[in-house]
Design a protein around this motif. Structure first.
Motif, mmCIF file in Angstrom:
data_model
loop_
_atom_site.group_PDB
_atom_site.id
_atom_site.type_symbol
_atom_site.label_atom_id
_atom_site.label_comp_id
_atom_site.label_asym_id
_atom_site.label_seq_id
_atom_site.Cartn_x
_atom_site.Cartn_y
_atom_site.Cartn_z
ATOM 1 N N GLU A 1 37.760 31.756 19.498
ATOM 2 C CA GLU A 1 37.741 31.238 20.857
ATOM 3 C C GLU A 1 39.173 30.864 21.293
ATOM 4 O OE1 GLU A 1 34.979 28.113 21.902
ATOM 5 O OE2 GLU A 1 35.529 28.691 23.950
ATOM 6 N N ARG A 2 39.908 30.235 20.352
ATOM 7 C CA ARG A 2 41.285 29.837 20.639
ATOM 8 C C ARG A 2 42.158 31.075 20.875
ATOM 9 N NH1 ARG A 2 44.682 28.493 22.655
ATOM 10 N NH2 ARG A 2 46.259 26.879 22.394
ATOM 11 N N ARG A 3 41.967 32.072 20.022
ATOM 12 C CA ARG A 3 42.739 33.314 20.125
ATOM 13 C C ARG A 3 42.441 34.001 21.467
ATOM 14 N NH1 ARG A 3 42.734 38.761 21.340
ATOM 15 N NH2 ARG A 3 44.285 39.817 20.103
ATOM 16 N N GLN A 4 41.177 34.117 21.792
ATOM 17 C CA GLN A 4 40.797 34.810 23.027
ATOM 18 C C GLN A 4 41.291 34.063 24.264
ATOM 19 O OE1 GLN A 4 40.315 37.743 21.955
ATOM 20 N NE2 GLN A 4 38.386 38.241 22.965
ATOM 21 N N SER A 5 41.219 32.729 24.250
ATOM 22 C CA SER A 5 41.633 32.009 25.454
ATOM 23 C C SER A 5 43.140 32.121 25.661
ATOM 24 C CB SER A 5 41.162 30.557 25.424
ATOM 25 O OG SER A 5 41.725 29.883 24.345
ATOM 26 N N THR A 6 43.884 32.463 24.605
ATOM 27 C CA THR A 6 45.328 32.692 24.755
ATOM 28 C C THR A 6 45.646 34.132 25.136
ATOM 29 O OG1 THR A 6 45.893 30.961 23.188
ATOM 30 C CG2 THR A 6 47.542 32.656 23.537
ATOM 31 N N LYS A 7 44.945 35.098 24.516
ATOM 32 C CA LYS A 7 45.371 36.494 24.659
ATOM 33 C C LYS A 7 44.461 37.363 25.518
ATOM 34 C CE LYS A 7 47.887 36.885 20.304
ATOM 35 N NZ LYS A 7 48.216 37.838 19.237
ATOM 36 N N PHE A 8 43.329 36.821 25.953
ATOM 37 C CA PHE A 8 42.346 37.642 26.669
ATOM 38 C C PHE A 8 41.885 36.879 27.901
ATOM 39 C CE2 PHE A 8 37.818 39.318 26.837
ATOM 40 C CZ PHE A 8 38.155 40.608 27.189
ATOM 41 N N ASN A 9 41.741 37.574 29.014
ATOM 42 C CA ASN A 9 41.307 36.873 30.226
ATOM 43 C C ASN A 9 39.941 37.329 30.713
ATOM 44 O OD1 ASN A 9 42.424 34.636 31.349
ATOM 45 N ND2 ASN A 9 44.128 35.686 32.322
ATOM 46 N N GLY A 10 39.154 37.820 29.790
ATOM 47 C CA GLY A 10 37.780 38.163 30.156
ATOM 48 C C GLY A 10 37.609 39.617 30.561
ATOM 49 N N THR A 11 36.349 40.069 30.478
ATOM 50 C CA THR A 11 35.963 41.411 30.920
ATOM 51 C C THR A 11 35.630 41.316 32.406
ATOM 52 O OG1 THR A 11 34.995 41.731 28.756
ATOM 53 C CG2 THR A 11 34.316 43.272 30.465
ATOM 54 N N SER A 12 35.868 42.360 33.155
ATOM 55 C CA SER A 12 35.691 42.268 34.606
ATOM 56 C C SER A 12 34.247 41.907 34.970
ATOM 57 C CB SER A 12 36.091 43.580 35.282
ATOM 58 O OG SER A 12 35.006 44.469 35.331
ATOM 59 N N TYR A 13 34.119 41.146 36.037
ATOM 60 C CA TYR A 13 32.804 40.741 36.540
ATOM 61 C C TYR A 13 31.919 41.961 36.771
ATOM 62 C CZ TYR A 13 29.338 38.937 39.855
ATOM 63 O OH TYR A 13 28.174 38.615 40.497
ATOM 64 N N ILE A 14 32.503 42.997 37.346
ATOM 65 C CA ILE A 14 31.738 44.212 37.664
ATOM 66 C C ILE A 14 31.199 44.861 36.384
ATOM 67 C CG2 ILE A 14 31.903 46.516 38.723
ATOM 68 C CD1 ILE A 14 34.199 45.234 40.502
ATOM 69 N N SER A 15 32.027 44.930 35.347
ATOM 70 C CA SER A 15 31.572 45.511 34.078
ATOM 71 C C SER A 15 30.453 44.674 33.470
ATOM 72 C CB SER A 15 32.724 45.591 33.075
ATOM 73 O OG SER A 15 33.712 46.478 33.534
ATOM 74 N N GLN A 16 30.562 43.360 33.584
ATOM 75 C CA GLN A 16 29.530 42.496 32.984
ATOM 76 C C GLN A 16 28.220 42.578 33.764
ATOM 77 O OE1 GLN A 16 30.732 38.713 31.093
ATOM 78 N NE2 GLN A 16 32.749 39.110 31.969
ATOM 79 N N ARG A 17 28.310 42.698 35.083
ATOM 80 C CA ARG A 17 27.089 42.912 35.879
ATOM 81 C C ARG A 17 26.461 44.255 35.502
ATOM 82 N NH1 ARG A 17 24.254 38.782 37.534
ATOM 83 N NH2 ARG A 17 25.512 37.284 38.695
ATOM 84 N N ALA A 18 27.314 45.246 35.293
ATOM 85 C CA ALA A 18 26.826 46.573 34.880
ATOM 86 C C ALA A 18 26.103 46.468 33.542
ATOM 87 C CB ALA A 18 28.002 47.544 34.784
ATOM 88 N N ALA A 19 26.692 45.710 32.606
ATOM 89 C CA ALA A 19 26.085 45.568 31.276
ATOM 90 C C ALA A 19 24.756 44.833 31.362
ATOM 91 C CB ALA A 19 27.042 44.824 30.344
ATOM 92 N N ALA A 20 24.686 43.796 32.203
ATOM 93 C CA ALA A 20 23.435 43.036 32.324
ATOM 94 C C ALA A 20 22.312 43.937 32.847
ATOM 95 C CB ALA A 20 23.647 41.826 33.231
ATOM 96 N N ALA A 21 22.675 44.928 33.666
ATOM 97 C CA ALA A 21 21.661 45.823 34.235
ATOM 98 C C ALA A 21 21.009 46.709 33.171
ATOM 99 C CB ALA A 21 22.280 46.692 35.329
#
Ligand SMILES: *Cc1c(COP(=O)(O)O)cnc(C)c1O
Length: 410
Positions: free
Chosen positions: A284-304
């Motif tokens: 979690e610490r690593r990701q909050s420093t080096k990653f800013n999340g997957t795009s909202y659109i991609s995550q909505r696509a995945a939820a579908a």
């Protein structure tokens, strides 16, 4: 003076897909009339399903208005997706995970490559052989793999998977700290029965090792007895990290979304052995420093993908690919090839005839019938003498390729 990370220079001999492309291009120039069929591609060919497209259009529209616009999201992903993951991928298998154990990512390649950052650089590494190259190469880059000697990395233990052991890797006779397993397997298309996977979990628990379990092809499993998740095995929460991807499940290779599971019970010791650190926190610490999340659109696509229509439509595409696998398996078996995999994965792993080496057979197939395969040796020393075919192509190309090989082979 800024110096380069020289570990990267050790990688320069790894050119598998570039080598293939070069040979295929040379063939096309000298045989302009031949229609080349590629059964070597590792990418999907069928489009995104309607449920996913609809969700993407809708989320794009949301981005167009101030009230529904989404900027930075949570680094670990939106809860609307994490909840669907828990409810659909784990609960039906009796696996109870906490929402904070799910990290949504931009595909499994990033996380399978990056995960090794949160453990010490001098841990020992073990991999099945042949193997998806990311696991080893990411360890080479940080200096953990040692030097290349006679086709193998000096600090890596290889667990050969060949026809001789029925593609079941044997436990090592010495400690290994980090173990990479991928099931259903790329490149061999083979699976690990529950009792075999249990041996690895027990080995990891006894040796205080971590298993990095790549489940990218989980949705291709047809046989009810094969585990979809390593957490179906008792004790795995204490020793395993699992990677999922929507790339092969739902054609997301160009959309980019997947997720990683790091259970809270999973800990690793500090060098002095006095403390156990939860890896969930470190990641979690690593990701909050080096990653800013997957795009909202991609995550909505995945939820579908988890909606009733999304499930049905993705299943249809998977069935289409598995239909290709079936056609190839039956044809090649009829011709007398020894064919492995292909039953619970979109890959066929085939023995070259007469024990020819992988590259020689690759050229024979290309020049004989204009069909491209992937030479098995490109995935590791135990891949020598095999070639890989993928089921991700078009049905008619699969059929045409089988027809050409049958004519050529008799
Ligand atoms: C294709 C593949 C992945 C998925 O990669 P993405 O980054 O999610 O597209 C992961 N592991 C293996 C073994 C694969 O073949």
């Amino acid at each position: 003076m800024a110096l380069v990370n020289e570990h990267f220079l050790k990688l320069s001999n790894n050119y598998l897909f570039a080598d293939i492309a070069k040979k295929v291009n040379a063939f096309k120039v000298s045989h302009p009339k031949t229609q080349v069929i590629s059964l070597g591609i590792g990418d999907v060919t069928q489009p995104l399903c309607p449920a996913v497209i609809e969700a993407m259009h809708k989320s794009v529209d949301e981005m167009a208005s101030k009230q529904t616009f989404h900027g930075y999201g949570p680094e670990h992903g939106y809860d609307f997706l994490r909840e669907e993951i828990l409810k659909n991928d784990f609960l039906p298998r009796g696996i109870h995970l906490d929402i904070n154990e799910i990290f949504v990512n931009d595909g499994a390649k990033s996380d399978t490559g990056n995960i090794q950052e949160i453990v010490r650089w001098d841990n020992s590494v073990g991999v099945t052989d042949p193997i998806y190259p990311v696991y080893i190469d990411s360890n080479v880059m940080i200096g953990r793999a040692g030097e290349m000697q006679n086709g193998k990395w000096s600090n890596v233990t290889y667990f050969p998977c060949t026809a001789e052991n029925n593609f079941i890797p044997q436990l090592p006779d010495h400690r290994v700290d980090m173990i990479y397993l991928c099931y259903p397997n790329n490149p061999t298309g083979t699976v690990l029965p529950k009792e075999e996977l249990r041996k690895w979990v027990n080995f990891a628990l006894h040796n205080d090792a971590i298993i990095f379990y790549d489940a990218a092809y989980e949705s291709y499993i047809q046989d009810d007895l094969i585990p979809h998740s390593i957490y179906e095995i008792k004790g795995a929460r204490k020793c395993a990290i699992e990677f999922h991807s929507y790339s092969k499940t739902a054609g997301f290779t160009g959309v980019r979304c997947g997720y990683t599971v790091i259970p809270k019970e999973l800990t690793a010791a500090t060098l002095d052995g006095k403390e156990r650190i939860p890896l969930n926190h470190l990641w979690e610490r690593r990701q909050s420093t080096k990653f800013n999340g997957t795009s909202y659109i991609s995550q909505r696509a995945a939820a579908a993908i988890y909606t009733p229509s999304g499930k049905q439509q993705t299943r249809e595409t998977i069935n289409y690919y598995m239909g290709n696998a079936n056609i190839m398996m039956e044809s090649l078996t009829r011709m007398g090839f020894q064919v492995y995999g292909g039953k619970n994965a979109p890959y066929l792993w085939v023995k070259t005839p007469n024990g020819e080496d992988s590259w020689k057979f690759f050229e024979q197939l290309l020049y004989g019938v204009g069909v491209v395969c992937t030479p098995g040796v490109g995935f590791g020393p135990s891949g020598e003498g095999y070639f890989r075919l993928t089921a991700f192509g078009e049905r008619e190309n699969c059929q045409e390729a089988m027809h050409r090989i049958a004519e050529w082979y008799k």
